[in-house]
Design an enzyme around this catalytic site. Sequence first.
Site, PDB file in Angstrom:
ATOM      1  N   GLU A 114       3.152 -24.021 -34.992  1.00 39.32           N
ATOM      2  CA  GLU A 114       3.187 -25.431 -34.584  1.00 39.32           C
ATOM      3  C   GLU A 114       3.753 -26.295 -35.707  1.00 39.32           C
ATOM      4  OE1 GLU A 114      -0.762 -26.301 -33.114  1.00 39.32           O
ATOM      5  OE2 GLU A 114      -0.408 -25.083 -31.311  1.00 39.32           O
ATOM      6  N   ASN A 115       3.941 -27.585 -35.384  1.00 45.90           N
ATOM      7  CA  ASN A 115       4.573 -28.497 -36.338  1.00 45.90           C
ATOM      8  C   ASN A 115       3.976 -29.888 -36.165  1.00 45.90           C
ATOM      9  OD1 ASN A 115       6.944 -30.415 -37.249  1.00 45.90           O
ATOM     10  ND2 ASN A 115       7.414 -28.402 -38.062  1.00 45.90           N
TER      11      ASN A 115
ATOM     12  N   GLU B 208       5.739 -15.577 -28.348  1.00 46.76           N
ATOM     13  CA  GLU B 208       6.658 -14.648 -27.672  1.00 46.76           C
ATOM     14  C   GLU B 208       8.098 -14.883 -28.113  1.00 46.76           C
ATOM     15  OE1 GLU B 208       4.341 -16.578 -26.431  1.00 46.76           O
ATOM     16  OE2 GLU B 208       3.595 -15.876 -24.495  1.00 46.76           O
TER      17      GLU B 208
HETATM   18  N1  THU Z   1       1.660 -20.762 -26.740  1.00 43.99           N
HETATM   19  C1  THU Z   1       2.279 -19.597 -27.051  1.00 43.99           C
HETATM   20  O1  THU Z   1       2.455 -19.249 -28.224  1.00 43.99           O
HETATM   21  N2  THU Z   1       2.714 -18.814 -26.032  1.00 43.99           N
HETATM   22  C2  THU Z   1       2.587 -19.125 -24.716  1.00 43.99           C
HETATM   23  O2  THU Z   1       3.183 -18.462 -23.871  1.00 43.99           O
HETATM   24  C3  THU Z   1       1.729 -20.229 -24.317  1.00 43.99           C
HETATM   25  C4  THU Z   1       1.446 -21.228 -25.391  1.00 43.99           C
HETATM   26  C5  THU Z   1       1.222 -21.636 -27.838  1.00 43.99           C
HETATM   27  C6  THU Z   1       2.039 -22.899 -27.968  1.00 43.99           C
HETATM   28  C7  THU Z   1       1.076 -23.797 -28.692  1.00 43.99           C
HETATM   29  O3  THU Z   1       1.191 -23.554 -30.093  1.00 43.99           O
HETATM   30  C8  THU Z   1      -0.287 -23.331 -28.232  1.00 43.99           C
HETATM   31  O4  THU Z   1      -0.094 -22.046 -27.646  1.00 43.99           O
HETATM   32  C9  THU Z   1      -0.933 -24.254 -27.205  1.00 43.99           C
HETATM   33  O5  THU Z   1      -0.074 -24.499 -26.153  1.00 43.99           O
END
Ligand code: THU
Length: 140
Positions: free
Chosen positions: A49-50, A60
């Site tokens: 995240e940022n 993914e």
């Molecule tokens: N997130 C993923 O890494 N993969 C997904 O397919 C669904 C959501 C992450 C994005 C964000 O950092 C956090 O989960 C909450 O949405």
Amino acid sequence: MKNIEIDKAALIRAAIDNLPNSYAPYSSFNVSAAVLMNSGKIYTGVNVENASYPAGICAERNAISHAIGCGEKRIVAIAIVGGANGEIQDYCPPCGICRQVMREFCDPEEMIVIMAKSPEDYKEMTLEELLPESFGPENL
Ligand code: THU
């Protein structure tokens, strides 16, 4: 394409082992993915995240970009784990954008998406089931 043996437990374990590297200080929802490519190699990725929220990226897509950047071409399977505060309590399905990115590098009827709680407890679907009637490179 040659058939690659899928060791599902090993793929899930690779995702679980790397979950602590997830960087999710804003959502506190940690995700980790491990992708098996047709070379037989496994590549991992976590969500990063940022402070500028839209700049964050899913686990993914990080795993897939990692593999493609290392010269890999085709996805055989992906294992995904995740949960609030790094605790895996449910199956974690891939978001729509990640499904579309998977689509670019696989045969949707063959590619396996594994949503896991543990190496023994998981749900699996083909990408075709998760993203039916998809748009891919062949459509252009
Ligand atoms: N997130 C993923 O890494 N993969 C997904 O397919 C669904 C959501 C992450 C994005 C964000 O950092 C956090 O989960 C909450 O949405």
